[in-house]
Design an enzyme around this catalytic site. Structure first.
Site, mmCIF file in Angstrom:
data_model
loop_
_atom_site.group_PDB
_atom_site.id
_atom_site.type_symbol
_atom_site.label_atom_id
_atom_site.label_comp_id
_atom_site.label_asym_id
_atom_site.label_seq_id
_atom_site.Cartn_x
_atom_site.Cartn_y
_atom_site.Cartn_z
ATOM 1 N N ALA A 94 43.909 36.429 49.514
ATOM 2 C CA ALA A 94 44.778 37.066 50.499
ATOM 3 C C ALA A 94 44.012 38.120 51.277
ATOM 4 C CB ALA A 94 45.968 37.699 49.797
ATOM 5 N N GLY B 195 45.045 34.200 46.329
ATOM 6 C CA GLY B 195 46.057 33.454 47.074
ATOM 7 C C GLY B 195 45.567 32.061 47.435
ATOM 8 N N GLU C 140 46.244 30.036 44.472
ATOM 9 C CA GLU C 140 47.686 29.740 44.401
ATOM 10 C C GLU C 140 48.064 28.630 45.385
ATOM 11 O OE1 GLU C 140 48.633 33.969 44.760
ATOM 12 O OE2 GLU C 140 49.913 33.757 42.993
ATOM 13 N N GLU D 95 42.699 39.250 41.197
ATOM 14 C CA GLU D 95 43.674 40.313 41.489
ATOM 15 C C GLU D 95 43.565 41.481 40.519
ATOM 16 O OE1 GLU D 95 44.276 37.126 41.613
ATOM 17 O OE2 GLU D 95 45.608 36.617 43.292
#
Lengths: 258, 257
Positions: free
Chosen positions: A66, A109, A112, A132
């Site tokens: 992200a 992300g 994911e 993260e």
């Protein structure tokens, strides 16, 4: 074809291709980009010409995660009101097969997003990671849930706590990915797999995905009942008649998706 | 730009010269890092079609500089942080790497030579798996490569007995590609390097990839690796040039693409 700011979308021979297009940022995902991905996937899902959706990244990496700058100043209230993960939820409602072609970095992300694909083909040398924890947070778009459903809690905790990099060879051993291919042939091999699925009866492909997804959430008993209903449902399709007739007549079936 | 090595590109080849001649080019962590960086740079450079690793002065590489070792050293961490990444960078490199062993290659210096694709030796050079003499085990990929090169029994003899292996002996063991007289070693290395650098570089890289797969995967997976490798090679300019040259009965001119 609609044009987007952070992705490219195209369609050819029943196979839709979505390419993350921020190569200079290793395809870091910002909120607009996620929305674009979801919009593109949904529009391909409704497009009758599309049989398979392929998701990949331009440049060296699939996605390094992200966009941190975008969220560094966020607070819980703003996040609740923003409700950004609702976009991600829409990905779980996609009915058509999504094949991810990943390479380089598949982090945070980006990981994911990869876990939202139905099948994953990785270029050799690909590395997966949930970093993260190094930033004092954790995955928020399904990472802890989807990873655990696939590899079990033992490995999931190890990888999520350490933020360590998971090499493609390890990923394949744990069932995270389907195949490892030479980097030079990532798209060629992915498209071959996409074509194999694209010639099958689309309704069967669709209800297989639907049923397999239920196996993740339902009890075995409920899952079996659900599968049975889908099985019966396919007998209402023209493709079931075509498939079985072609088999008896010893010819190749021509599936219409009806 | 480097302190412990020199890096030079000449005629399509990257020359990495270990440059601590007073210590017979012993490893310090800086040298691990610089070799790693140089190999990475050469791997990514389009103009590089072969890589040579050699030593300045009398020696090739005498292994770890023992003056850097003290009783608090965590030997495992030194390997994970410094030697491991260097050897991995060499192992992953898809360009041909030539060790020009100009003099003694001992300990991790021997390991460095083992990690390369070709070992050209001066007739005055020698190998020494010296680890056992200071109560340690061969490291930096040593046993992995040595076992593949000479088999387990020979690898064990070389590692446990720790005897000096002269160039001629290295040749008969299959550890050396070629041995040249010390007097014209440099010229011979130059010539060999030019030959390698004018080969179809992509195909050479794919041969390296396929041979690694042969040692590390099942037959079924190997066949798939081979099919993919040939598909990639079949798309290269050099393949077309090779076929064309064969038809025209002339020598092919490969560009490495």
């Amino acid at each position: 074809m609609k044009s987007y700011e952070f992705i490219e979308a195209s369609l050819s021979d029943g196979i839709a291709l979505i390419e993350l297009n921020r190569p200079a940022q290793y395809n870091a995902l910002n909120r607009t980009m996620v929305r674009e991905i979801v919009d593109a996937v949904e529009s391909f899902d409704r497009n009758e010409e599309v049989r398979v959706i392929v998701l990949t990244g331009k440049g060296r990496a699939f996605s390094a995660g992200a966009d941190i700058d975008e969220m560094a100043g966020d607070d819980p209230v703003r996040l609740e009101l923003l409700n950004q993960f609702a976009d991600w939820d829409r990905l779980s409602f996609i009915k058509k097969p999504i094949i991810g072609a990943v390479k380089g970095y598949v982090f945070g992300g980006g990981f994911e997003l990869a876990l939202n694909c139905d099948l994953l083909i990785a270029a050799s040398g690909t590395e997966f990671s949930f970093p993260e924890v190094n930033l004092g947070v954790m995955p928020g778009a399904g990472g802890t849930q989807r990873l655990t459903k696939i590899v079990g809690r033992t490995k999931a905790l190890e990888w999520l706590w350490s933020g360590s990099r998971i090499h493609a060879e390890t990923a394949i051993q744990h069932g995270l990915i389907n195949r490892i291919v030479s980097p030079e042939l990532l798209m060629e091999e992915t498209m071959k797999m996409a074509k194999q699925i694209a010639v099958q009866a689309p309704l069967a492909i669709r209800l297989i995905k639907d049923s397999v997804n239920k196996a993740v959430d339902y009890s075995l008993y409920e899952g079996m009942q659900y599968e049975r209903k889908n099985f019966y449902l396919l007998f209402a399709s023209e493709d079931q008649k075509e498939g079985m007739t072609a088999f008896i007549e010893k010819r190749k079936p021509d599936f219409k998706g009806r | 730009m480097y302190e412990t090595i020199t890096y030079l590109i000449n005629n399509g080849a990257a020359w990495i010269t270990l440059n601590r001649p007073n210590t017979l080019n012993a490893f310090v962590s800086k040298m691990n890092q610089e070799i790693t960086h140089a190999i990475k740079t050469a791997s990514a450079s389009d103009e590089v079609r072969a890589i040579v690793i050699t030593g300045a002065g009398r020696g090739f590489c005498s292994g770890q500089d023992l003056s850097e070792v003290d009783e608090h050293m965590d030997h495992g961490e030194v390997l994970r942080k410094h030697y491991g990444p260097m050897i991995k960078q060499i192992y992953q490199c898809e360009k041909p790497i030539i060790a020009a062993v100009n003099g003694v290659a001992a300990g991790a210096g021997f390991s460095l030579a083992l990690a390369c694709d070709f070992r050209l030796m001066s007739d005055r050079a020698s190998f020494l798996n010296a680890f056992v003499h200071i109560g340690l085990i061969p490291d930096s990929g040593n046993s992995y490569f040595l076992t593949r090169l000479v088999g387990e029994a020979r690898a064990l003899e070389i590692s446990v007995l720790g005897e000096k292996i002269k160039a001629e002996q290295a040749l008969s063991l299959g550890l050396a590609t070629k041995v040249f007289p010390a007097d014209h070693f440099e010229a011979e290395v130059q010539q060999f390097t030019e030959r390698i650098a004018s080969m179809p570089t992509k195909a050479v890289g794919l041969i390296k990839r396929t041979i690694k797969a042969a040692g590390n995967t099942s037959f079924q997976d190997y066949l798939e690796e081979e099919a993919q490798g040939q598909r990639i090679a079949g798309l290269t300019k050099d393949h077309r040039e090779g076929v064309q040259a064969f038809i025209e009965k002339r020598k092919p001119v490969f560009v490495g693409k």
